[in-house]
Write a protein that holds these residues in place. Structure first.
Motif, PDB file in Angstrom:
ATOM      1  N   SER A  83       0.813  -1.215   0.000  1.00 19.91           N
ATOM      2  CA  SER A  83       0.000   0.000   0.000  1.00 19.91           C
ATOM      3  C   SER A  83       0.850   1.270   0.000  1.00 19.91           C
ATOM      4  CB  SER A  83      -0.935  -0.007   1.217  1.00 19.91           C
ATOM      5  OG  SER A  83      -1.811   1.087   1.170  1.00 19.91           O
ATOM      6  N   ASN A  84       1.927   1.269   0.792  1.00 22.39           N
ATOM      7  CA  ASN A  84       2.688   2.517   0.938  1.00 22.39           C
ATOM      8  C   ASN A  84       3.663   2.796  -0.209  1.00 22.39           C
ATOM      9  OD1 ASN A  84       4.671   0.654   1.529  1.00 22.39           O
ATOM     10  ND2 ASN A  84       4.823   1.198   3.707  1.00 22.39           N
ATOM     11  N   VAL A  85       3.593   2.009  -1.301  1.00 18.45           N
ATOM     12  CA  VAL A  85       4.369   2.335  -2.502  1.00 18.45           C
ATOM     13  C   VAL A  85       3.441   2.392  -3.721  1.00 18.45           C
ATOM     14  CG1 VAL A  85       6.594   1.465  -1.680  1.00 18.45           C
ATOM     15  CG2 VAL A  85       4.998  -0.106  -2.823  1.00 18.45           C
ATOM     16  N   THR A  86       2.194   2.748  -3.505  1.00 16.18           N
ATOM     17  CA  THR A  86       1.229   2.820  -4.605  1.00 16.18           C
ATOM     18  C   THR A  86       1.669   3.834  -5.664  1.00 16.18           C
ATOM     19  OG1 THR A  86      -0.588   2.227  -3.127  1.00 16.18           O
ATOM     20  CG2 THR A  86      -1.170   3.314  -5.184  1.00 16.18           C
ATOM     21  N   TYR A  87       2.007   5.030  -5.231  1.00 18.43           N
ATOM     22  CA  TYR A  87       2.433   6.065  -6.169  1.00 18.43           C
ATOM     23  C   TYR A  87       3.726   5.660  -6.873  1.00 18.43           C
ATOM     24  CZ  TYR A  87       4.738  10.319  -7.771  1.00 18.43           C
ATOM     25  OH  TYR A  87       5.414  11.252  -8.518  1.00 18.43           O
ATOM     26  N   GLU A  88       4.692   5.175  -6.107  1.00 18.10           N
ATOM     27  CA  GLU A  88       5.986   4.802  -6.683  1.00 18.10           C
ATOM     28  C   GLU A  88       5.829   3.679  -7.712  1.00 18.10           C
ATOM     29  OE1 GLU A  88       6.700   6.691  -2.708  1.00 18.10           O
ATOM     30  OE2 GLU A  88       5.283   5.225  -3.554  1.00 18.10           O
ATOM     31  N   SER A  89       4.942   2.725  -7.426  1.00 18.80           N
ATOM     32  CA  SER A  89       4.716   1.619  -8.364  1.00 18.80           C
ATOM     33  C   SER A  89       4.099   2.122  -9.657  1.00 18.80           C
ATOM     34  CB  SER A  89       3.797   0.581  -7.722  1.00 18.80           C
ATOM     35  OG  SER A  89       4.374   0.030  -6.565  1.00 18.80           O
ATOM     36  N   THR A  90       3.146   3.043  -9.544  1.00 14.61           N
ATOM     37  CA  THR A  90       2.491   3.588 -10.731  1.00 14.61           C
ATOM     38  C   THR A  90       3.481   4.352 -11.599  1.00 14.61           C
ATOM     39  OG1 THR A  90       0.435   3.776  -9.460  1.00 14.61           O
ATOM     40  CG2 THR A  90       0.557   4.994 -11.530  1.00 14.61           C
ATOM     41  N   VAL A  91       4.330   5.139 -10.965  1.00 15.28           N
ATOM     42  CA  VAL A  91       5.361   5.888 -11.706  1.00 15.28           C
ATOM     43  C   VAL A  91       6.276   4.921 -12.455  1.00 15.28           C
ATOM     44  CG1 VAL A  91       7.418   7.332 -11.458  1.00 15.28           C
ATOM     45  CG2 VAL A  91       5.333   7.909 -10.208  1.00 15.28           C
ATOM     46  N   LEU A  92       6.683   3.849 -11.784  1.00 11.39           N
ATOM     47  CA  LEU A  92       7.613   2.901 -12.388  1.00 11.39           C
ATOM     48  C   LEU A  92       6.964   2.162 -13.560  1.00 11.39           C
ATOM     49  CD1 LEU A  92      10.368   1.621 -12.450  1.00 11.39           C
ATOM     50  CD2 LEU A  92       9.675   0.112 -10.569  1.00 11.39           C
ATOM     51  N   VAL A  93       5.706   1.759 -13.403  1.00 10.21           N
ATOM     52  CA  VAL A  93       5.003   1.092 -14.514  1.00 10.21           C
ATOM     53  C   VAL A  93       4.915   2.025 -15.717  1.00 10.21           C
ATOM     54  CG1 VAL A  93       2.779   0.193 -15.293  1.00 10.21           C
ATOM     55  CG2 VAL A  93       3.679  -0.483 -13.059  1.00 10.21           C
ATOM     56  N   ARG A  94       4.546   3.257 -15.475  1.00 12.95           N
ATOM     57  CA  ARG A  94       4.427   4.225 -16.578  1.00 12.95           C
ATOM     58  C   ARG A  94       5.771   4.410 -17.278  1.00 12.95           C
ATOM     59  NH1 ARG A  94       3.133  10.638 -15.656  1.00 12.95           N
ATOM     60  NH2 ARG A  94       3.103  11.280 -17.842  1.00 12.95           N
ATOM     61  N   GLU A  95       6.827   4.460 -16.502  1.00 15.06           N
ATOM     62  CA  GLU A  95       8.169   4.635 -17.073  1.00 15.06           C
ATOM     63  C   GLU A  95       8.554   3.437 -17.947  1.00 15.06           C
ATOM     64  OE1 GLU A  95      12.581   4.403 -15.176  1.00 15.06           O
ATOM     65  OE2 GLU A  95      11.203   5.813 -14.212  1.00 15.06           O
ATOM     66  N   ILE A  96       8.275   2.234 -17.468  1.00 15.51           N
ATOM     67  CA  ILE A  96       8.591   1.025 -18.230  1.00 15.51           C
ATOM     68  C   ILE A  96       7.823   1.012 -19.548  1.00 15.51           C
ATOM     69  CG2 ILE A  96       8.357  -1.493 -18.252  1.00 15.51           C
ATOM     70  CD1 ILE A  96       8.817  -1.369 -15.179  1.00 15.51           C
ATOM     71  N   LEU A  97       6.524   1.367 -19.491  1.00 12.35           N
ATOM     72  CA  LEU A  97       5.707   1.381 -20.702  1.00 12.35           C
ATOM     73  C   LEU A  97       6.212   2.421 -21.701  1.00 12.35           C
ATOM     74  CD1 LEU A  97       2.110   1.160 -19.182  1.00 12.35           C
ATOM     75  CD2 LEU A  97       3.344  -0.639 -20.375  1.00 12.35           C
ATOM     76  N   THR A  98       6.575   3.587 -21.213  1.00  9.59           N
ATOM     77  CA  THR A  98       7.019   4.669 -22.079  1.00  9.59           C
ATOM     78  C   THR A  98       8.280   4.286 -22.847  1.00  9.59           C
ATOM     79  OG1 THR A  98       6.060   6.318 -20.581  1.00  9.59           O
ATOM     80  CG2 THR A  98       7.747   7.090 -22.120  1.00  9.59           C
ATOM     81  N   ASN A  99       9.167   3.554 -22.177  1.00 13.85           N
ATOM     82  CA  ASN A  99      10.472   3.257 -22.775  1.00 13.85           C
ATOM     83  C   ASN A  99      10.562   1.872 -23.405  1.00 13.85           C
ATOM     84  OD1 ASN A  99      11.459   5.755 -21.852  1.00 13.85           O
ATOM     85  ND2 ASN A  99      11.910   4.885 -19.833  1.00 13.85           N
ATOM     86  N   TYR A 100       9.487   1.104 -23.335  1.00 15.53           N
ATOM     87  CA  TYR A 100       9.598  -0.311 -23.715  1.00 15.53           C
ATOM     88  C   TYR A 100      10.045  -0.495 -25.159  1.00 15.53           C
ATOM     89  CZ  TYR A 100       8.429  -5.252 -24.261  1.00 15.53           C
ATOM     90  OH  TYR A 100       8.498  -6.599 -24.507  1.00 15.53           O
ATOM     91  N   GLY A 101       9.392   0.182 -26.084  1.00 15.73           N
ATOM     92  CA  GLY A 101       9.765   0.028 -27.488  1.00 15.73           C
ATOM     93  C   GLY A 101      11.149   0.548 -27.779  1.00 15.73           C
ATOM     94  N   ALA A 102      11.442   1.746 -27.277  1.00 20.92           N
ATOM     95  CA  ALA A 102      12.749   2.349 -27.546  1.00 20.92           C
ATOM     96  C   ALA A 102      13.888   1.518 -26.980  1.00 20.92           C
ATOM     97  CB  ALA A 102      12.778   3.761 -26.966  1.00 20.92           C
ATOM     98  N   ASN A 103      13.656   0.882 -25.831  1.00 22.60           N
ATOM     99  CA  ASN A 103      14.716   0.133 -25.164  1.00 22.60           C
ATOM    100  C   ASN A 103      14.754  -1.352 -25.533  1.00 22.60           C
ATOM    101  OD1 ASN A 103      15.349   2.490 -23.872  1.00 22.60           O
ATOM    102  ND2 ASN A 103      14.463   1.921 -21.895  1.00 22.60           N
ATOM    103  N   PHE A 104      13.846  -1.786 -26.400  1.00 19.99           N
ATOM    104  CA  PHE A 104      13.806  -3.202 -26.789  1.00 19.99           C
ATOM    105  C   PHE A 104      15.055  -3.517 -27.597  1.00 19.99           C
ATOM    106  CE2 PHE A 104      12.309  -7.118 -28.646  1.00 19.99           C
ATOM    107  CZ  PHE A 104      11.418  -7.635 -27.698  1.00 19.99           C
ATOM    108  N   THR A 105      15.783  -4.561 -27.188  1.00 13.79           N
ATOM    109  CA  THR A 105      17.098  -4.845 -27.764  1.00 13.79           C
ATOM    110  C   THR A 105      17.096  -6.142 -28.559  1.00 13.79           C
ATOM    111  OG1 THR A 105      17.825  -6.118 -25.850  1.00 13.79           O
ATOM    112  CG2 THR A 105      18.171  -3.724 -25.774  1.00 13.79           C
ATOM    113  N   GLU A 106      18.209  -6.383 -29.245  1.00 15.42           N
ATOM    114  CA  GLU A 106      18.397  -7.651 -29.951  1.00 15.42           C
ATOM    115  C   GLU A 106      18.379  -8.816 -28.971  1.00 15.42           C
ATOM    116  OE1 GLU A 106      18.390  -8.505 -32.969  1.00 15.42           O
ATOM    117  OE2 GLU A 106      18.770  -6.703 -34.160  1.00 15.42           O
ATOM    118  N   GLU A 107      18.912  -8.601 -27.763  1.00 19.68           N
ATOM    119  CA  GLU A 107      18.883  -9.662 -26.756  1.00 19.68           C
ATOM    120  C   GLU A 107      17.445  -9.980 -26.349  1.00 19.68           C
ATOM    121  OE1 GLU A 107      20.660 -10.786 -22.316  1.00 19.68           O
ATOM    122  OE2 GLU A 107      20.761  -8.724 -23.061  1.00 19.68           O
TER     123      GLU A 107
END
Length: 945
Positions: free
Chosen positions: A826-850
């Motif tokens: 519960s006490n990391v609700t905001y932090e978790s949401t920020v992190l999910v949004r960040e991962i989604l935003t960068n997913y395509g750009a950061n997708f690698t050959e690996e």
């Protein structure tokens, strides 16, 4: 932790198990009759004490590998609980030779079924099913758990995994209605100091206080070759496998000698009457618990049958009196739960809203008196045993199931070949035995009784109940200790006679075998698809009729669901009780259910009884009973289910997300149970109208898999084809789903929630879209690949915010959704949401050959196990029919994956992932979490309740 149900005692008239010891001497039961199915196995014992079990099964190009340690919570000490379960987690993280990520990282490459584990009171399992070419890799990896692991556990690793385990406890216990019931029963049924007095998951305080040395001592005591069983089942060469096992496990040192734990049978000196105010319960629940006996005790078989008889079916005393007669509860059941050292017999009754538990107790007492008066008949005993036979075969439909059964017998019965004796014991149970165990363990014996009641409703508890002692975690900001999960562990390597850092090569690549599918269209309009599969003498089938909730009006949602329920309750010539008895006598199951887009009849049976089962399916579909009394009871139970959903944060999140993504009035936004208001207004005539107007053979498909020929299937459908009247039905086109213009945050308040449920997403493409499988491939490294996914690696492994998080594209031919879901501290609700949004935003750009290489490897190799079980083959037929796919769609998808480029993946991410046009729904504690969410930059959160 994923709980795996190890097969319980079974009844099977014509099965036996043959065993070979390490000297290859074959042991068989001289009295065994001709077999329908056998489970041959070999047992070997290494010099260091490791027990090795082999079961060869060439039916599919897969192999299951399980390492089971004879250590569960029963090996722990008070004040140091939860260690066995903690190790279930730790052993996946890293080992000396696999490196960081351990088996999970390797699983992502080899096409495994998802490396997983389970912990019970008595054992801890680590298991996975993989393509057969990866067997040596798995043996190498499992050996690292037992001999080359503990040095990698450091303070940061331990601190991070403590947070993961505590999140699991919050998710499965603290945030669940009646979640603390097992804790209360355990503390009061088993005396202080008894190994079952505490819970498998342990206490938050014990976990937090566990030191690195505590953890290492526990591992060194119990994770030894002479306290473990390695089981390999599937398509492999036994001689080669034994050489690999000896190579990788042979030089691991033997541990201390492990003595079998001995405890006295539990005897209560008096009844205990306890209550607890449950923050999440919407209705009160009564529990009664008696101490019984351990696994495989001669009385355990009769107790199991007693629980089944009291619970299952219209004539079951608990159903007849508590649910249908007095109508004080929507469910009441009994069961016998046995473990290695002790057992318990329990009766549970969940009352309707506002019903006091004194009246439920009175009703349960009446039900038991009814049993005492009438007992059970030989006919009832025979039908229960036949059901056990079916359950047995279903448990053996996968190589992992077979391996688990052998392992359980080896560890808990002391003999992997105990099946013959187990069968004999179940067969030997008589009606008199059932009566005797009731008198011996239940009637007049002391028990622990629990009343779990909603907050502020203590008056509903049983009279004179005393408050139960439960430790509730408080929500405190910044309460968790910080850690850096990226720190590389420094340790001295364990010596070995060869270089274990070199991962073994793949074996010969298995080819994907596509099951042969037959299909045709009957004159009535029914589409038929089938696969013959004679590995086990079972048949599974599904008759699906398109429509479901799509054919309802939004002001009377719930009609199709109640119709499906009523179709289960008898036919024109059989009462509900008579129908159930006819099904049970065949060792079968037949069940009608409804969902948003269809009504279906599913059935499973012994293949020898298929024709008789199909006659009953015909009756259920063509000759409904329209019993008004049953209808009234279904309405009452449906209203209770709607009430119960208010107790589940996940159900709340699911219902609210649908309304947000589809729009409040859209048909797919509705809860297919209906609302309290809509259900109250539904009449039996509404159900008849739906049945007469909408159940049409032109909308039906019949899928069947099992030990049955196409000729026999066609013969069984003749009556249905001739008697089911055609009718033209037009399924309404649904309104298009609009993509949000911009992201918004929505909040649903559940005061004092220990976790927040996140449900983020937006509309996407239907399952028939040409890119649908491609986006499933795209999602593997995002959130569909378990520990191979970025969301899991960052939110669980990197931060310890959650026990689990996933993302996925779900779709039907008419609509699709992209969704991310998780329960976070519960006490990391905001932090978790920020992190999910960040991962989604960068997913395509950061997708690698690996990323692409790992994704391709998994998606291609995992197809080797795509059609192992009958259930998997039935899903294959559903995919073919629903999405109009070719029979060899799996092979075509392999080619599609091979041709995907890095540019393709980046373009797919840009087109189908939209973090700035997303619904961000959070269900949690408003008082502590709501205000912070405005910092996301999507405006002030919108409160939904």
């Amino acid at each position: 932790m994923k709980v795996v149900k190890l097969l319980a005692s079974v009844i099977v008239i014509t099965a036996f198990i043959s065993c070979k010891n390490s000297s290859q001497e074959t042991q068989t039961d001289k009295n065994a009759s001709t077999t329908e199915i056998s489970i041959p196995f070999e047992k070997h014992t290494l010099d260091n004490g490791l027990t090795v079990l082999f079961h060869e099964d060439k039916s599919d190009p897969v192999v299951a590998v399980a390492l089971t340690a004879h250590v569960g919570s029963a090996r722990e000490k008070e004040g140091k609980t939860g260690f066995a379960h903690l190790f279930e987690h730790l052993l996946f993280l890293e080992s000396e030779n696999l490196g960081k990520g351990g088996l999970d990282a390797m699983s992502a490459r080899i096409g495994g079924a998802g490396a997983n584990g389970s912990t019970s009171r008595d054992v801890t399992n680590y298991y996975q099913t993989v393509p057969k070419d990866a067997l040596e890799k798995m043996i190498w990896a499992e050996a690292d758990k037992l001999g080359y692991f503990i040095n990698t556990v450091t303070d940061p690793v331990l601190e991070k995994e403590k947070q993961v385990v505590k999140n699991e406890k919050r998710q499965s216990v603290d945030n669940n209605a009646y979640g603390h019931e097992s804790y209360v029963v355990g503390k009061n049924l088993y005396p202080e100091g008894h190994p079952y007095n505490w819970q498998v998951i342990g206490s938050l305080e014990d976990l937090q206080n566990a030191s690195l040395q505590d953890v290492k001592d526990f591992y060194n005591d119990w994770y030894t070759p002479n306290n473990a069983v390695l089981t390999i089942a599937g398509d492999f060469d036994k001689d080669q496998a034994l050489k690999w096992v000896e190579k990788y496990f042979g030089e691991i040192k033997r541990g201390k000698e492990v003595e079998k734990t001995k405890v006295a049978l539990v005897q209560l000196k008096s009844n205990k009457n306890l209550y607890y105010e449950d923050n999440f319960a919407q209705t009160p629940r009564l529990g009664m618990n008696w101490p019984t006996i351990p696994n495989y005790h001669k009385d355990s078989y009769a107790l199991k049958i007693l629980g089944t008889y009291l619970s299952n079916g219209k004539k079951a005393p608990l159903n007849e009196v508590v649910v249908e007669g007095d109508q004080v509860a929507d469910q009441a059941y009994a069961y016998n739960y046995t473990s290695e050292l002790a057992g318990q017999f329990s009766i549970v009754a969940r009352a309707y809203d506002g019903v006091d538990l004194d009246s439920v107790l009175t009703s349960v007492t009446k039900a038991m008196a009814l049993f005492e008066k009438n007992g059970m008949s030989q006919n009832d005993l025979d039908r229960i045993k036949t059901g056990e036979e079916t359950d047995f075969y279903q448990g053996l439909s996968s190589v992992l199931g077979k391996g688990f059964q052998l392992t359980q017998y080896q560890i808990l019965a002391g003999d992997a070949g105990f099946l013959t004796e187990d069968v004999k014991n179940m067969q030997a149970v008589t009606v008199e035995d059932v009566k005797n165990v009731y008198k011996k363990y239940i009637k007049g014996q002391h028990y622990v009784m629990t009343s779990f009641v909603p907050k502020g409703s203590t008056a509903l508890a049983v009279t004179d109940a005393q408050i139960a002692d439960v430790v509730e975690e408080q929500i405190v900001e910044n309460a968790e200790e910080s850690f850096d999960a990226s720190v590389t562990a420094q340790y001295e390597r364990t010596p070995s006679s060869f270089d274990r850092t070199i991962e073994p090569e793949y074996g010969s690549t298995p080819t994907l075998a596509i099951p042969e599918v037959y299909r045709e269209k009957l004159s009535s309009g029914i589409t038929v698809l089938g696969i013959e599969d004679n590995e086990v003498p079972l048949v599974q089938l599904q008759l699906e009729i398109k429509g479901g909730m799509l054919l309802e009006s939004t002001d009377k949602i719930g009609v199709s669901g109640m119709l499906a329920d009523l179709m289960n309750k008898g036919t024109a010539t059989k009462t509900a009780a008579e129908l159930e008895e006819a099904i049970d006598q065949l060792g079968a199951s037949i069940y009608v259910r409804s969902n948003n887009q269809s009504i279906s009849i599913s059935a499973s049976s012994l293949s020898r009884n298929y024709d008789e089962v199909m006659k009953l399916v015909n009756e259920v579909l063509l000759e409904p009973r329209w019993d008004k009394g049953e209808f009234d009871l279904i309405k009452q139970q449906t209203l209770s289910q709607i009430q119960q959903q208010k107790a589940s944060l996940r159900a709340i999140a699911g219902n609210q997300f649908d309304k947000l993504v589809y729009g409040e009035d859209h048909i797919l936004a509705q809860n297919n149970l209906g609302t309290a208001q809509s259900v109250e207004e539904i009449t039996i005539d509404d159900l008849k109208s739906y049945y007469n107007n909408y159940l049409s053979p032109q909308l039906a498909s019949f899928k069947v898999v099992g030990d049955i020929t196409k000729v026999d299937v066609n013969s069984s459908l003749q009556t249905l084809n001739e008697k089911w009247a055609k009718k033209e039905v037009i399924i309404p086109k649904i309104a298009p789903i609009e993509m949000p213009i911009s992201s918004k945050v929505y909040f649903y308040d559940v005061p004092n929630a220990k976790q927040s449920i996140l449900s983020f997403g937006h509309p996407s493409i239907p399952s028939t879209h040409q890119d649908f499988y491609k986006v499933e491939v795209l999602n593997y490294r995002l959130g569909g690949g378990g520990f191979a996914s970025q969301l899991t690696q960052q939110l669980r492994e990197g931060k310890g915010y959650t026990y689990g998080i996933r993302s996925g594209y779900s779709g039907s031919p008419i609509a699709g959704i992209f969704n991310i879901s998780s329960g976070v501290r519960s006490n990391v609700t905001y932090e978790s949401t920020v992190l999910v949004r960040e991962i989604l935003t960068n997913y395509g750009a950061n997708f690698t050959e690996e990323d692409l290489e790992i994704t391709k490897s998994y998606m291609i190799k995992s197809s080797a196990r795509a059609f192992e079980s009958q259930g998997a083959k039935l899903r294959m037929l559903s995919n073919i029919e629903e999405d109009q796919l070719p029979v060899d769609y799996a092979l075509q998808r392999q080619k599609e994956v091979k041709n995907l480029s890095l540019e393709n993946m980046k373009n797919l991410a840009q087109e189908y992932i939209h973090p700035e046009q997303m619904i961000y729904l959070i269900v949690g504690d408003k008082a502590t979490q709501f205000d912070k969410l405005e910092k996301l930059g999507f405006g002030k959160p919108i409160l939904l309740n």
